[in-house]
Design a protein around this motif. Structure first.
Motif, mmCIF file in Angstrom:
data_model
loop_
_atom_site.group_PDB
_atom_site.id
_atom_site.type_symbol
_atom_site.label_atom_id
_atom_site.label_comp_id
_atom_site.label_asym_id
_atom_site.label_seq_id
_atom_site.Cartn_x
_atom_site.Cartn_y
_atom_site.Cartn_z
ATOM 1 N N LEU A 29 16.163 48.094 21.971
ATOM 2 C CA LEU A 29 16.154 47.189 23.121
ATOM 3 C C LEU A 29 17.220 46.120 22.892
ATOM 4 O O LEU A 29 17.343 45.578 21.790
ATOM 5 C CB LEU A 29 14.768 46.557 23.294
ATOM 6 N N SER A 356 19.536 47.353 29.392
ATOM 7 C CA SER A 356 18.255 46.941 28.806
ATOM 8 C C SER A 356 18.058 47.529 27.421
ATOM 9 O O SER A 356 17.384 46.936 26.574
ATOM 10 C CB SER A 356 17.101 47.405 29.700
ATOM 11 N N TYR A 400 8.441 46.892 26.276
ATOM 12 C CA TYR A 400 9.391 46.401 27.277
ATOM 13 C C TYR A 400 8.709 45.902 28.560
ATOM 14 O O TYR A 400 8.985 44.813 29.046
ATOM 15 C CB TYR A 400 10.410 47.491 27.604
#
Ligand code: PLP
Length: 443
Positions: A29, A356, A400
């Motif tokens: 991430l 992302s 996430y």
């Protein structure tokens, strides 16, 4: 960064880096992702993206003339966005995720059957327009059908377009350049498939087989082409125009979602998973989507475990100053569209704030997904085009959604299928068999 001790140091400090070196599949991430409001000002902006969309419109009459298969869409190069319910069921059995899964079928893009039609065609068209405007050959209100005329073809013939490619970019640049009358030279790296080279020669391109990998081929091609004052080099490692061409997919997909009654807003997140080579096509797509959907869209890139070029550029902060060979990876993968050692300089600066996360995927998994999609939906993709399919299950295993306060049951997931239509039957059969062999091994 090529000293062993530096690499060992990275691996000690960073568990993910260790996984990269060991070619384990992983998901990273991005800690540097920014909200829309906080993004830096980039070398291109929303106005450039709108101008790019207009260029596509101006050229539609020419495209329709040069490629009759685009008549149905009136010269607009676009692909369907479809539900894949049977594949979704299968994927959910293996890795539960919430929301709806769609496939963006760039494997079906007219003419070249890959996402390179977006970036590659755009850059050639932009260059052609620039040349004729400079020579005063084009009235501002002209119908661009004139680009298919003998007069224009004769004008373009002395100009050369050069490109280095693992296959698909060469096909797109080669086909569009040939359609306009340009001389075109394609430097192919050692990953390039024979059928792609043959097809290019058939279209009238000069194909130079380079013995090395893509990074070596592009370095050599750049040197050669830049010596020629009448040549334009399409630089996959640093091209704003390729990037801009890819952004138009975002505007169109917004319309397709709307037509299908699919909402994207604070309560309805959109996830997009793009196969990634140098990072131009996924970066351009993500940049475009951010302009349209702001923080409601979440973009992930997928790279082969043996060639995670963009991932290492981002993770080390060295961007295009590092290649997968520097950390001892061989770069070998059957995903020829993704087999690049070094990320794009232009795209990676932007992706740093936009993406992302990045995940990596083994060749076995690429082939497994290829066979599963064929079995469940009767859709054929080339190996490079499949890794988006596994994105939703991977994200579901992370924190996430909670971190971002997302309502995942309302989510729409789009796996961007980036190529496949031109693959000959013989190769299709071999790919499918290999996918089945992976499935049997697992069973
Ligand atoms: C080129 C390509 C990609 C990746 O695009 P990049 O701009 O290199 O990141 C993905 N899939 C296919 C089929 C491709 O040909």
């Amino acid at each position: 960064m090529n000293s062993i001790s530096e690499i060992e140091d990275m691996a000690d400090k960073n568990a993910i880096f260790k996984d990269i070196i060991k070619t384990r599949s992983l998901l990273w991430l991005n800690p540097d992702k920014r909200n829309r409001e906080e993004m830096s000002s980039f070398p291109i902006d929303q106005n450039d993206m709108m101008a790019a969309a207009k260029l596509w419109e101006r050229f539609a009459p020419f495209i329709m003339e040069a490629f009759p298969e685009t008549a149905e869409s009136a010269g607009i190069i676009e692909s369907p966005l479809v539900k894949i319910p049977e594949m979704q069921k299968l994927l959910e059995k293996k890795g539960d995720f919430k929301g709806k899964l769609l496939l963006k079928c760039d494997n079906d893009l007219p003419v070249t059957g890959s996402i390179k039609a977006r970036g590659g065609f755009f850059e050639v068209l932009h260059y052609a327009e620039e040349l004729v405007l400079k020579e005063g050959l084009l009235q501002s209100d002209a119908n661009y059908k004139v680009f298919a005329s003998q007069r224009f073809r004769d004008f373009f013939r002395p100009y050369r377009i050069g490109v280095a490619s693992t296959g698909n970019l060469g096909l797109s640049i080669g086909m569009m350049s040939a359609a306009l009358g340009f001389s075109v030279t394609v430097y192919m790296s050692n990953d390039a498939k024979t059928w792609k080279k043959n097809l290019l020669k058939e279209k009238g391109a000069e194909v130079i087989q380079f013995p090395g990998n893509f990074s070596e081929a592009i370095t050599r091609a750049r040197e050669e082409i830049q010596k020629d004052p009448r040549a334009h080099f399409v630089d996959d490692e640093d091209s704003p125009h390729l990037f801009l061409g890819y952004t138009s997919g975002a505007i169109r997909i917004a319309k397709q979602l709307q037509e299908q009654g699919i909402k994207v807003d604070e309560n309805h997140p959109l996830f997009v998973y793009s196969p990634c080579g140098v990072g131009g096509s996924p970066g351009g797509t993500a940049f475009g989507l951010k302009q349209v959907f702001g923080d409601h869209v979440h973009c992930f890139f997928a790279e082969p475990t043996h060639s995670p070029a963009v991932l290492i550029g981002l993770i080390t902060g060295k961007m295009n100053e590092i290649s997968v060979e520097d950390i001892g990876l061989d770069g070998l993968t059957e995903a020829d569209g993704l087999a690049v050692a070094r990320p794009s300089k232009f795209a990676t600066r932007i992706s740093k704030e936009v993406v992302s996360g990045v995940y990596t995927i083994s060749d076995d998994t690429l082939f497994r997904l290829l066979a599963e999609l064929k079995d469940t939906e009767d859709i054929f993709l080339e190996p490079s085009a499949t890794p988006g399919l596994i994105g939703p299950s991977l994200i579901a295993q992370t924190d996430y959604a909670r971190q971002h306060g997302l309502i995942m049951k309302n989510a729409t997931h789009i796996a961007w299928a980036t190529g496949g239509d031109l693959v000959p039957d013989k190769e299709r059969t071999a790919f499918y068999r290999r996918g089945n062999a992976v499935l049997q091994k697992r069973a």
